[in-house]
Design an enzyme around this catalytic site. Structure first.
Site, PDB file in Angstrom:
ATOM      1  N   LYS A  38       6.428   3.795  16.860  1.00 42.01           N
ATOM      2  CA  LYS A  38       6.250   2.711  15.886  1.00 42.01           C
ATOM      3  C   LYS A  38       7.468   2.626  14.982  1.00 42.01           C
ATOM      4  O   LYS A  38       7.762   3.563  14.234  1.00 42.01           O
ATOM      5  CB  LYS A  38       4.984   2.927  15.062  1.00 42.01           C
ATOM      6  CG  LYS A  38       4.659   1.753  14.140  1.00 42.01           C
ATOM      7  CD  LYS A  38       3.248   1.875  13.580  1.00 42.01           C
ATOM      8  CE  LYS A  38       2.853   0.663  12.748  1.00 42.01           C
ATOM      9  NZ  LYS A  38       1.459   0.754  12.287  1.00 42.01           N
ATOM     10  N   GLY A  93       0.699  -8.038   5.682  1.00 43.34           N
ATOM     11  CA  GLY A  93       0.032  -9.326   5.513  1.00 43.34           C
ATOM     12  C   GLY A  93       0.910 -10.472   5.982  1.00 43.34           C
ATOM     13  O   GLY A  93       2.052 -10.270   6.413  1.00 43.34           O
ATOM     14  N   ASN A 103       6.343  -1.612  11.383  1.00 41.69           N
ATOM     15  CA  ASN A 103       5.599  -0.981  10.307  1.00 41.69           C
ATOM     16  C   ASN A 103       5.858  -1.826   9.038  1.00 41.69           C
ATOM     17  O   ASN A 103       6.518  -2.857   9.102  1.00 41.69           O
ATOM     18  CB  ASN A 103       6.071   0.470  10.121  1.00 41.69           C
ATOM     19  CG  ASN A 103       4.984   1.345   9.494  1.00 41.69           C
ATOM     20  OD1 ASN A 103       4.251   0.890   8.621  1.00 41.69           O
ATOM     21  ND2 ASN A 103       4.887   2.576   9.936  1.00 41.69           N
ATOM     22  N   ASN A 131       0.843  -1.195   0.000  1.00 39.44           N
ATOM     23  CA  ASN A 131       0.000   0.000   0.000  1.00 39.44           C
ATOM     24  C   ASN A 131       0.869   1.231   0.000  1.00 39.44           C
ATOM     25  O   ASN A 131       1.955   1.254   0.582  1.00 39.44           O
ATOM     26  CB  ASN A 131      -0.958   0.001   1.201  1.00 39.44           C
ATOM     27  CG  ASN A 131      -0.347   0.631   2.428  1.00 39.44           C
ATOM     28  OD1 ASN A 131      -0.255   1.850   2.533  1.00 39.44           O
ATOM     29  ND2 ASN A 131       0.112  -0.194   3.352  1.00 39.44           N
ATOM     30  N   ASN A 180      -2.475   7.690  16.682  1.00 36.41           N
ATOM     31  CA  ASN A 180      -1.246   7.609  15.890  1.00 36.41           C
ATOM     32  C   ASN A 180      -0.984   8.960  15.233  1.00 36.41           C
ATOM     33  O   ASN A 180      -1.879   9.556  14.643  1.00 36.41           O
ATOM     34  CB  ASN A 180      -1.385   6.504  14.837  1.00 36.41           C
ATOM     35  CG  ASN A 180      -0.109   6.296  14.032  1.00 36.41           C
ATOM     36  OD1 ASN A 180       0.347   7.182  13.321  1.00 36.41           O
ATOM     37  ND2 ASN A 180       0.464   5.116  14.140  1.00 36.41           N
ATOM     38  N   CYS A 221       6.580   5.627   8.220  1.00 38.22           N
ATOM     39  CA  CYS A 221       5.756   5.462   7.026  1.00 38.22           C
ATOM     40  C   CYS A 221       6.659   5.478   5.799  1.00 38.22           C
ATOM     41  O   CYS A 221       7.386   6.432   5.573  1.00 38.22           O
ATOM     42  CB  CYS A 221       4.722   6.572   6.896  1.00 38.22           C
ATOM     43  SG  CYS A 221       3.788   6.410   5.362  1.00 38.22           S
ATOM     44  N   GLY A 280       2.427  -7.434  12.479  1.00 35.34           N
ATOM     45  CA  GLY A 280       2.976  -7.922  11.208  1.00 35.34           C
ATOM     46  C   GLY A 280       2.373  -9.240  10.787  1.00 35.34           C
ATOM     47  O   GLY A 280       2.827 -10.302  11.200  1.00 35.34           O
TER      48      GLY A 280
END
Lengths: 211, 305
Positions: B167, B219, B194, B71, B101, B132, B245
């Site tokens: 994170k 995933g 992450n 993503n 967050n 990110c 995760g």
């Protein structure tokens, strides 16, 4: 919006690689509106991992129908399911076509899967332009579904001729109900924010989106 | 039979069970509430918030990969102000700890966001997103710089009246170096991991499948990586870890706890089965009964290596 394990009633191969599934689910069949979609989990294994969005092509009492072309692994697995298998379905999702508005003639414009031969050479938009005199005198509403290039041309045609027009759009998406933010659609009235195909669509009035 | 105790604590944060829902996979709670009872899960971590609203990246934002997905949403969010006005009132109706967050492009922006949000009673703690992979500024620019992560921790802690979780990114050589600096600067916990940076190409057009070229892989494909990172932190640094995760079921939760996680977050799973969180909590209770475990938290860090 529910998650159901719906029994598959019938698998019909319409032609090579094009399938129609008849699935039993009163919860879905009795509530889904034209243009809404379902997100289907085709396997519990992790490939494919995500659900697959399908629009509902028809309902018949407690049954709904899905029609699809085998395109990848998800649709291939789905085509190989058997009557009695339980299909994990999440839906109905999104906004369907607005059928209640004031119009006299509904013009349905379809491209891609399920379009029969019309005995006309050219694009569906060229056909519309050719037949415009047939419809122009009445109050028209156009309902469109098909590839983005077709929807783009349909938007132009509708705005030029001042026809009310709704189209069903498609996008890759993970969840189908607004949390993954994976299916942005540029909106005309919201330059600072994307619309979401899953929640704000998949049916939009062409005046509201940038195609 | 004795009542099974599913409660866990992460530093000074207490959760009724270890199953939290991860940032970016629960929106601001309202959609999820249609599928599960928010009062039954351990906690919710909101979609990353920035000081001003962010539009996010153009399509295509996601693509599926074997046992995972990439993503590159680009932190699309409503911004702090609208969150407080429009989203908190809904979330306040539930008895579920809310972790906010925060994502930012500058250290000052992290501080500003924290200052505003720390006064909100409904917010129990912060998770600071320094990892990110999908934005030009901030994100990994901070996430793989030990001193930047230290500085952000220090500055946010200075203005926060609530516990602060950092994170962490897995896109680094030694994640424990980052956990170490978080601890040194007073951070209360870390969450790991992450997403992993990845990409995919269309072989016909030779173009990347996502607009941003690279995206974050999540995933079940990333679970082994995440477990190894949690273990590395647990073995080297004395700081609570929230494991994230590729969790798909209760067994995965137990595995993360064995590796050292005090709590966990469900992410991609929420897209596939938004009711999974509530079911996994029930199944964890079944696991405790089956193995005679009275306190689920005793599983944390119980690996035998």
């Amino acid at each position: 919006m529910v998650i159901v394990k719906a029994p598959l009633q019938q698998v019909i191969e319409l032609e090579n690689k094009i399938f129609l599934l008849k699935i039993f689910s009163p919860e879905i069949a009795r509530t889904v509106k034209p243009g809404q979609f379902l997100n289907v989990l085709v396997t519990k294994a992790y490939y494919p991992l995500l659900r697959r969005p399908f629009s509902v092509c028809d309902v018949e009492e407690d049954y709904f129908y899905l029609m699809f072309n085998i395109f990848g692994e998800g649709t291939r697995l789905l085509s190989r399911m058997h009557p009695g298998d339980l299909i994990d379905v999440l839906g109905p999702l999104g906004n369907g076509f607005n059928l209640d508005e004031d119009y006299e003639t509904a013009v349905i414009v379809a491209g891609g899967l399920g379009t029969g031969s019309l005995g006309f050479k050219g694009t569906v938009i060229e056909l519309l332009k050719d037949k415009i005199n047939l419809i122009k005198s009445s109050k028209v509403k156009i309902f469109g579904c098909g590839p983005t290039a077709m929807l783009k041309a349909l938007k132009e045609f509708s705005i030029e001729n001042n026809f009310n027009c709704e189209v069903s759009t498609e996008s890759a998406m993970a969840c189908g109900f607004g949390i993954c933010q994976g299916c942005p659609m540029e909106g005309v009235n919201s330059p600072d924010k994307y619309l979401l195909v899953c929640k704000d669509g998949p049916v939009f009035n062409v005046k509201d989106i940038v195609l | 039979m004795k009542k099974i105790d599913l409660s866990v604590s992460v530093g000074s944060l207490n959760f009724r069970n270890p199953v939290l829902l991860a940032s970016g996979t629960v929106g601001y709670g309202n959609e999820m509430a249609e599928f599960l009872d928010l009062n039954k899960i351990g906690g919710i971590v909101t979609k990353s918030l920035s000081l001003k609203p962010r539009k996010g990246n153009p399509p295509q934002r996601i693509v599926e990969t074997p046992s995972g997905m990439l993503n590159a949403i680009g932190l699309a969010n409503v911004g702090v102000e609208e969150f407080v006005k429009e989203k908190i009132p809904f979330l306040e109706k539930f008895d579920v700890p809310l972790i906010c967050n925060i994502a930012a492009s500058t250290i000052e922006e992290y501080v500003e966001c924290t200052k505003i949000l720390t006064n909100e009673k409904a917010i129990k703690g912060f998770e600071i997103n320094v990892s990110c992979p999908n934005v030009k500024e901030g994100g990994l620019q901070f996430g793989n710089d030990v001193s930047a992560v230290g500085k952000i921790t220090e500055k946010v802690k200075a203005v926060s009246t609530k516990p602060v979780i950092i994170k962490l990114s897995p896109n680094v050589s030694y994640i424990s170096d980052f956990a170490e600096v978080v601890k040194k600067e007073g951070g209360d916990a870390v969450s790991a991991i992450n997403t992993l940076v990845g990409t995919a190409f269309n072989i016909n057009t030779r173009k990347p499948k996502i607009f941003n070229v690279t995206g974050g892989l999540s995933g079940p494909a990333i679970k082994p990586v995440a477990l190894a990172k949690v273990l590395e932190i647990k073995q080297k640094v004395d700081i609570p870890v929230i494991g994230i995760g590729g969790i798909m079921n209760w067994k995965d939760v137990v595995e993360f706890m064995i590796a050292g996680a005090s709590a966990v977050q469900l992410g991609t799973l929420n897209f596939i089965d938004p009711s999974a969180g509530e079911r996994i909590v029930k199944e964890l209770e079944g696991y405790c009964i089956k193995f005679g475990i009275e306190k689920l938290s005793s599983v944390t860090g119980s690996y035998k290596i």
